[in-house]
Design a protein around this motif. Structure first.
Motif, short mmCIF file in Angstrom:
data_model
loop_
_atom_site.label_atom_id
_atom_site.label_comp_id
_atom_site.label_asym_id
_atom_site.label_seq_id
_atom_site.Cartn_x
_atom_site.Cartn_y
_atom_site.Cartn_z
N HIS B 156 0.82 -1.22 0.00
CA HIS B 156 0.00 0.00 0.00
C HIS B 156 0.85 1.28 0.00
O HIS B 156 0.34 2.35 0.30
CB HIS B 156 -0.97 0.01 1.17
CG HIS B 156 -0.31 -0.23 2.50
ND1 HIS B 156 0.20 -1.46 2.86
CD2 HIS B 156 -0.07 0.59 3.54
CE1 HIS B 156 0.72 -1.38 4.08
NE2 HIS B 156 0.57 -0.15 4.51
N ALA B 157 2.14 1.17 -0.34
CA ALA B 157 2.98 2.37 -0.30
C ALA B 157 2.51 3.44 -1.29
O ALA B 157 2.45 4.62 -0.95
CB ALA B 157 4.42 1.98 -0.60
N VAL B 158 2.16 3.01 -2.52
CA VAL B 158 1.77 4.00 -3.51
C VAL B 158 0.46 4.70 -3.14
O VAL B 158 0.39 5.93 -3.11
CB VAL B 158 1.72 3.38 -4.92
CG1 VAL B 158 1.20 4.38 -5.93
CG2 VAL B 158 3.09 2.88 -5.31
N PRO B 159 -0.62 3.93 -2.82
CA PRO B 159 -1.84 4.64 -2.42
C PRO B 159 -1.61 5.56 -1.22
O PRO B 159 -2.08 6.71 -1.23
CB PRO B 159 -2.83 3.52 -2.07
CG PRO B 159 -2.17 2.23 -2.36
CD PRO B 159 -0.83 2.48 -2.95
N ALA B 160 -0.88 5.08 -0.20
CA ALA B 160 -0.68 5.93 0.98
C ALA B 160 0.12 7.18 0.59
O ALA B 160 -0.20 8.29 1.01
CB ALA B 160 0.05 5.14 2.06
N GLY B 161 1.16 6.99 -0.24
CA GLY B 161 1.96 8.15 -0.67
C GLY B 161 1.14 9.14 -1.47
O GLY B 161 1.27 10.36 -1.29
N LEU B 162 0.26 8.62 -2.33
CA LEU B 162 -0.54 9.53 -3.15
C LEU B 162 -1.60 10.24 -2.31
O LEU B 162 -1.90 11.42 -2.54
CB LEU B 162 -1.20 8.77 -4.30
CG LEU B 162 -0.21 8.30 -5.38
CD1 LEU B 162 -0.94 7.54 -6.47
CD2 LEU B 162 0.53 9.49 -5.98
N ILE B 163 -2.15 9.54 -1.32
CA ILE B 163 -3.10 10.20 -0.41
C ILE B 163 -2.38 11.34 0.31
O ILE B 163 -2.90 12.46 0.43
CB ILE B 163 -3.69 9.18 0.59
CG1 ILE B 163 -4.66 8.25 -0.14
CG2 ILE B 163 -4.41 9.90 1.74
CD1 ILE B 163 -5.16 7.07 0.68
#
Lengths: 333, 182
Positions: B156-163
């Motif tokens: 979930h690194a990308v979704p969390a980073g984009l959030i």
């Protein structure tokens, strides 16, 4: 998810580039084959030895804009040119790209046969009686596939940029890894860690409180806040390495790694030095005015990111990655 | 008040590295660590870490380069402009919001351009520079941090980073509207 984002960037990039090129071709954005008239202020006339004119091509902004159907040119175009006479009597023009070149021509040169200059054919030239000026009628070389060529160039350029960046890291990486090793052996990292245990225990519950990873992460965050990116990156990488030692499944990101990464991408920095420098050089009356607003923005990003990471890690699809389940491949996301 | 804060932080930033070197290595000497040998031992990993990152960084930067060169950003901006106008975000700053997580040099270029066109003290200028300071280059950090430990499944690194990025940008718009609102 990274798989999809990665392929989307490439696929969207290429499709949009093709679309733009088709549109340019259909609208003849670059006026391929269409002649335009301009004046030349002659600086050097041809001599028996040298069959060239040198001078400045002069075109009003309105004429330039209306020829290309744009509005971007604001001042009169004064472009240095060389007109040369071939033995057959044919006249050709070369426009070296320089600071005086209008943006449209700069863009066109990027897709031209020679990236340093735009060339063309002079259909007619009428030199005024005083040999000072001339009227010319020019057709520039056809410009096609501007975006496709740009995409190709970007892919190649960025591949070598990546290597340059990575190699540039070697020296500072070595310096900070060496210093960190000394601090570790001296037991200094444990002291740093102990002070912030109440915070780190909540952020990284999976990591033992006196693990070297905690110290590296604390130092990375401190360096980031101070804007010392040269020190922050090596410490961050050191932290990742330590976190990876606790990773039961190498190759898959752990919850702590992701929380740490999100704190980093939040980019909380006390003095946004780059933005302030750009503002100052742009003539701002108060370049530092954005310090408070940037801290607020970055704090929003960091808090939202950490909360998102903590919530997302509970989702079944992300928990599954660490459950022993032979025969089922973890989805790359 | 603001100036004092700035002076103090600047002073800390300038002294931090020399001081850190002095304290860390000095502490090592006090604790009878063979500092030189241990330093060299640790520094050895610098090369391999940097080289390990290369494939990850090449993959990431090439994709971003292709996206940037294609003109997709302009297209995205024109599509999304009506939406962002609703929250009081000038559409001129949209490319900044998209570029910030993708490319540090790209967003620096956009910020400089916006200031040149609109002036550094205009609302757009202030907002653009706040946006620049409100986030890091998510995909770059992602590539080098995960690359250094050979992580391929980023979960979930990308979704969390984009959030985080979205909230950073929204936070920047919000605070700039409150303080310098138009």
């Amino acid at each position: 998810m990274l798989n999809y984002i990665w392929i989307s960037l490439i696929a969207i990039g290429i499709l949009v580039a093709v679309g733009n090129d088709v549109r340019d071709e259909a609208q003849n954005t670059y006026r391929n084959g269409v002649p335009f008239e301009a004046s030349i202020v002659i600086q050097k006339s041809p001599t028996p030895l040298r069959q060239t004119w040198e001078g400045d091509l002069v075109l009003t902004a309105e004429a330039f804009n209306s020829f290309y159907g744009i509005t971007s040119a604001t001042s009169e175009v004064r472009q240095p040119v060389v007109i040369s006479v071939a033995p057959s009597g044919e006249l050709s023009i070369a426009m070296p790209i320089g600071p005086a070149t209008p943006d449209r021509w700069k863009d066109m040169a990027k897709a031209a046969a020679n990236r340093e200059k735009l060339t063309g054919v002079v259909q007619s030239i009428a030199v005024a009686g005083d040999q000072q000026t001339a009227r010319v009628r020019i057709v520039l070389e056809p410009i096609r596939f501007v975006k496709m060529k740009a995409v190709t160039q970007a892919a190649l350029d960025y591949a070598s940029t990546a290597v340059t960046i990575a190699l540039g890291l070697i020296g500072i990486m070595a310096l900070w890894l060496g210093v960190m090793k000394v601090a570790e052996e001296a037991g200094l990292l444990r002291i740093v860690t102990r002070m912030l245990t109440p915070v780190t225990k909540r952020l990284f519950p999976d990591i033992p409180t006196d693990h070297p990873a905690i110290a590296a992460m604390i130092m990375n965050m401190a360096a980031n806040m101070l804007g010392l990116s040269n020190a922050a990156t090596p410490m961050g990488l050191k932290a990742m390495e330590e976190l990876n030692k606790l990773n039961p499944k190498v190759g898959t990101a752990t919850n702590s790694m992701i929380t740490f990464l999100v704190i980093n991408t939040g980019g909380l920095i006390l003095i946004p030095a780059t933005a302030i420098a750009v503002r100052a050089s742009a003539g701002s009356a108060n370049p530092g005015i954005i310090i408070g607003t940037s801290i607020f923005g970055a704090a929003c990003a960091t808090v939202a990111g950490v909360i998102a990471a903590k919530l997302l890690q509970r989702l079944p699809r992300y928990r599954r990655d660490f459950e022993p389940e032979p025969g089922k491949e973890a989805s790359n996301g | 008040m603001g100036d004092l804060f700035r002076t103090i932080i600047n002073a800390i930033s300038i002294m931090a590295i020399p001081l850190l070197l002095f304290v860390f290595l000095g502490w090592g000497i006090i604790k009878k660590v063979r500092v030189y040998e241990v330093f060299v031992e640790g520094a050895k990993d610098g090369f391999s870490t940097a080289v390990r990152i290369i494939p990850y960084l090449v993959a990431m930067l090439c994709a971003i380069g292709i996206f940037r060169a294609s003109g997709a950003l302009e297209l995205l901006t024109s599509v999304l402009a009506p939406v962002t106008n609703l929250i009081g975000m000038p559409s001129e700053t949209l490319p900044m919001a998209f570029m910030r997580p993708l490319s540090g040099s790209g967003s620096l270029g956009i910020m400089t351009e916006l200031m040149k066109v609109h002036g550094p003290d205009s609302f757009i200028g202030v907002l653009a520079s706040t946006m620049y300071g409100s986030s890091e280059t998510t995909f770059y950090v992602l590539a080098i941090y995960f690359g250094s430990v050979q992580v391929k499944n980023t979960r979930h690194a990308v979704p969390a980073g984009l959030i985080a990025d979205v909230f950073g940008m929204l936070g920047a718009v919000l605070i700039c509207r409150i303080l310098f609102g138009v």
